[in-house]
Write a protein that holds these residues in place. Structure first.
Motif, mmCIF file in Angstrom:
data_model
loop_
_atom_site.group_PDB
_atom_site.id
_atom_site.type_symbol
_atom_site.label_atom_id
_atom_site.label_comp_id
_atom_site.label_asym_id
_atom_site.label_seq_id
_atom_site.Cartn_x
_atom_site.Cartn_y
_atom_site.Cartn_z
ATOM 1 N N LEU A 1 0.838 -1.200 0.000
ATOM 2 C CA LEU A 1 0.000 0.000 0.000
ATOM 3 C C LEU A 1 0.876 1.255 0.000
ATOM 4 O O LEU A 1 0.584 2.232 -0.711
ATOM 5 C CB LEU A 1 -0.926 -0.001 1.210
ATOM 6 C CG LEU A 1 -1.921 1.158 1.298
ATOM 7 C CD1 LEU A 1 -2.853 1.145 0.097
ATOM 8 C CD2 LEU A 1 -2.713 1.087 2.599
ATOM 9 N N ILE A 2 1.929 1.245 0.798
ATOM 10 C CA ILE A 2 2.842 2.385 0.830
ATOM 11 C C ILE A 2 3.510 2.578 -0.520
ATOM 12 O O ILE A 2 3.644 3.703 -1.017
ATOM 13 C CB ILE A 2 3.896 2.191 1.944
ATOM 14 C CG1 ILE A 2 3.213 2.226 3.322
ATOM 15 C CG2 ILE A 2 4.975 3.263 1.868
ATOM 16 C CD1 ILE A 2 4.140 1.886 4.469
ATOM 17 N N VAL A 3 3.916 1.473 -1.142
ATOM 18 C CA VAL A 3 4.563 1.558 -2.455
ATOM 19 C C VAL A 3 3.614 2.160 -3.489
ATOM 20 O O VAL A 3 3.991 3.055 -4.264
ATOM 21 C CB VAL A 3 5.056 0.165 -2.902
ATOM 22 C CG1 VAL A 3 5.507 0.209 -4.363
ATOM 23 C CG2 VAL A 3 6.190 -0.314 -2.014
ATOM 24 N N VAL A 4 2.364 1.684 -3.516
ATOM 25 C CA VAL A 4 1.381 2.206 -4.470
ATOM 26 C C VAL A 4 1.162 3.696 -4.260
ATOM 27 O O VAL A 4 1.115 4.486 -5.219
ATOM 28 C CB VAL A 4 0.049 1.437 -4.340
ATOM 29 C CG1 VAL A 4 -1.052 2.140 -5.141
ATOM 30 C CG2 VAL A 4 0.210 0.010 -4.829
ATOM 31 N N SER A 5 1.050 4.113 -3.006
ATOM 32 C CA SER A 5 0.822 5.528 -2.699
ATOM 33 C C SER A 5 2.030 6.374 -3.085
ATOM 34 O O SER A 5 1.875 7.492 -3.605
ATOM 35 C CB SER A 5 0.506 5.696 -1.215
ATOM 36 O OG SER A 5 -0.675 5.001 -0.865
ATOM 37 N N LEU A 6 3.227 5.858 -2.826
ATOM 38 C CA LEU A 6 4.436 6.594 -3.201
ATOM 39 C C LEU A 6 4.530 6.751 -4.718
ATOM 40 O O LEU A 6 4.917 7.815 -5.223
ATOM 41 C CB LEU A 6 5.676 5.885 -2.659
ATOM 42 C CG LEU A 6 5.901 5.964 -1.147
ATOM 43 C CD1 LEU A 6 7.096 5.113 -0.739
ATOM 44 C CD2 LEU A 6 6.112 7.411 -0.703
ATOM 45 N N VAL A 7 4.186 5.695 -5.440
ATOM 46 C CA VAL A 7 4.230 5.761 -6.897
ATOM 47 C C VAL A 7 3.208 6.785 -7.409
ATOM 48 O O VAL A 7 3.503 7.598 -8.301
ATOM 49 C CB VAL A 7 3.969 4.372 -7.510
ATOM 50 C CG1 VAL A 7 3.781 4.474 -9.020
ATOM 51 C CG2 VAL A 7 5.119 3.424 -7.191
ATOM 52 N N ALA A 8 1.997 6.764 -6.847
ATOM 53 C CA ALA A 8 0.975 7.725 -7.260
ATOM 54 C C ALA A 8 1.404 9.150 -6.931
ATOM 55 O O ALA A 8 1.196 10.077 -7.728
ATOM 56 C CB ALA A 8 -0.351 7.396 -6.581
#
Length: 509
Positions: A7-14
């Motif tokens: 979830l953190i990775v997805v948010s960082l990418v966004a």
């Protein structure tokens, strides 16, 4: 733990997609976002055993997935041929949530909007992954430095994901990120760099007004027949109350009211700068019709939002000083009448009844914040923590305090509250900076007033970044703000001679 990290990775990418310095970097980050987010969602659903209720129907799921991909590709083809259709399609799909039941749990999802955003992303990605710009009338990529708004949005996304790690309800945090923040961030990037023109803005407003008329008509039918189409909770409440509230095709009368209030503000802004008397008369009739629909929602928060939006519009169109004075006097009188007539000052049950239970939610949220003031109880945790602290049933524990700052403070502490306030500061700065000398003053004033109405609504209700209208308004403010800056530099910084030039009616004249 793996889900938290993902979830953190997805948010960082966004977030990185929002602040990426080049079109190609944005394109790759967008591609990763639209691939990772659905993959994480599917992994989460499978891990939660939510597919048990539809065992034996794998073929149907595969067909649905293939149909979704095919629909997105078809939309991408359409948007490549007719680029102006993309923002119009976004506006048309804003209100529509589709209820889906999986494994006994029902969620109302913005599936039509997701398909439109996916189609727009595919159309936008194709040339840029190869380092080329879109041709024709498509989105014209403008390599300008990102501002405080973009950086704050990226920080808010990352912070929310990080703070879900210690939340008592991480599933809600995950749903907020995957169902709202990531797809809306993609939409923000697409719309903020789209080749907007005053003519396209007028068309979008015309479509939005027509959609609002249709939805209001449905609401009037509901009111006349005393029969709602959606939301069993509202249907049950109407059966036991002396009053009847309508929600049209929305699940919540307050969200329906918010939508109508924003459309009314946009239409009022248009007629404030419109010079054709027949167009003004037609606009006034539409506004009166929509206001009648707003009354049937009995949404006090929407009434307040409408007044706030009109006040901002009055300040921008006429006088800031007189608007502030009138608003201050009206606020004092309204507060006194409300306190005297409802017993809010006495607190307790009187205050709770007068505010439909919201005062208790706010008080509970403040108490939660006081217990963990720095980092809060974790993203998405308000409902569970409030239920446990106040010892109330799930039915009485709302998902938010109905006051966004209180919800943020309780869930994310001072850190999250500071990020929220920074976001408001940069958002209003984006809406208002250079607006007085803008050649498209009417359009920018309409956006600023609509955003003001939305923010006020969130102060007495809920859903800020969870509402796609927030992201659409900020994207439009970004696009037209950039156009204003470009025009000012080309004119040597001289104010525009005709601030109403971009505020014409549907024909763009």
């Amino acid at each position: 733990m793996a889900t938290d990290v993902a979830l953190i990775v997805v948010s960082l990418v966004a977030g990185a997609m929002i602040v990426a310095p080049t079109a190609r970097a944005r394109a790759w980050l967008m591609l990763v976002s639209i691939v990772l987010a659905p993959a994480l969602l599917l992994a989460h659903v499978a891990a939660a055993d939510q597919l048990e209720g539809i065992s034996g129907r794998t073929e149907l799921l595969v067909v649905a997935a293939v149909a979704g991909v095919a629909a997105a590709l078809l939309l991408a083809w359409w948007f490549r041929r007719v680029p102006a259709a993309f923002p119009i399609a976004v506006v048309v799909t804003l209100p529509f949530r589709i209820p889906l039941t999986i494994g006994g749990a029902t969620a109302s999802l913005l599936l039509p909007l997701y398909l439109v955003v996916a189609g727009g992303a595919i159309a936008w990605l194709a040339p840029r992954l190869r380092g080329r710009q879109a041709g024709g009338d498509g989105p014209r990529e403008e390599e300008r430095p990102v501002g405080g708004l973009e950086w704050t949005l990226a920080v808010v996304l990352a912070l929310y994901a990080v703070q879900s790690a210690w939340s008592s309800d991480p599933d809600r945090a995950l749903e907020n990120v995957l169902f709202f923040y990531v797809p809306f961030a993609v939409g923000f990037v697409l719309l903020s760099r789209f080749g907007w023109t005053p003519k396209l803005a007028a068309r979008v407003l015309a479509v939005l007004a027509a959609l609002a008329v249709v939805l209001t008509s449905i609401g009037f039918v509901e009111f006349a027949t005393r029969h709602l189409l959606l939301n069993p909770k509202v249907i049950a409440a109407n059966q036991v109350n002396d009053y009847f509230r309508v929600n049209s095709l929305f699940f919540d009368p307050n969200i329906f009211g918010r939508f109508l209030a924003i459309v009314i503000v946009l239409l009022v802004a248009w007629i404030c700068w419109e010079k054709r008397q027949k167009a003004v008369a037609a606009g006034a009739l539409v506004i009166a019709f929509l206001f009648g629909g707003l009354l049937t929602t009995l949404s006090q928060s929407s009434y307040a939002a409408l007044l706030a939006g009109l006040a901002m519009l009055a300040a921008l169109r006429w006088s800031i000083r007189w608007t502030v004075a009138v608003v201050a006097v009206a606020a004092v009188l309204a507060a006194g009448a409300l306190a005297a007539g409802t017993g809010v000052l006495e607190g307790g049950d009187d205050a709770s009844r007068a505010t439909s239970g919201r005062s208790a939610l706010v008080t509970g949220g403040v108490e939660l914040f006081a217990e963990r003031p720095v980092v809060g109880w974790g993203a998405g945790s308000f409902a569970l923590e409030y239920r446990e602290a106040e010892n109330v049933s799930a039915a009485k524990a709302a998902s938010a305090s109905h006051t966004i700052p209180v919800t943020v403070a309780a869930e994310q502490g001072v850190i999250g509250l500071a990020a929220y306030l920074a976001l408001l500061f940069f958002a209003f700065s984006r809406c208002l900076r250079g607006i007085r000398s803008a050649p498209n003053l009417a359009i920018r004033a309409a956006i600023a007033a609509a955003f003001t109405a939305l923010v006020v609504h969130t102060l007495v209700y809920a859903a800020f970044l969870e509402d796609p209208i927030t992201w659409v308004l900020l994207a439009a403010a970004t696009a037209f703000g950039a156009a204003s800056s470009r025009s000012a530099s080309e004119d040597g910084g001289r104010p525009a001679q005709d601030p109403a030039s971009g505020a014409a009616g549907p024909d763009g004249a």
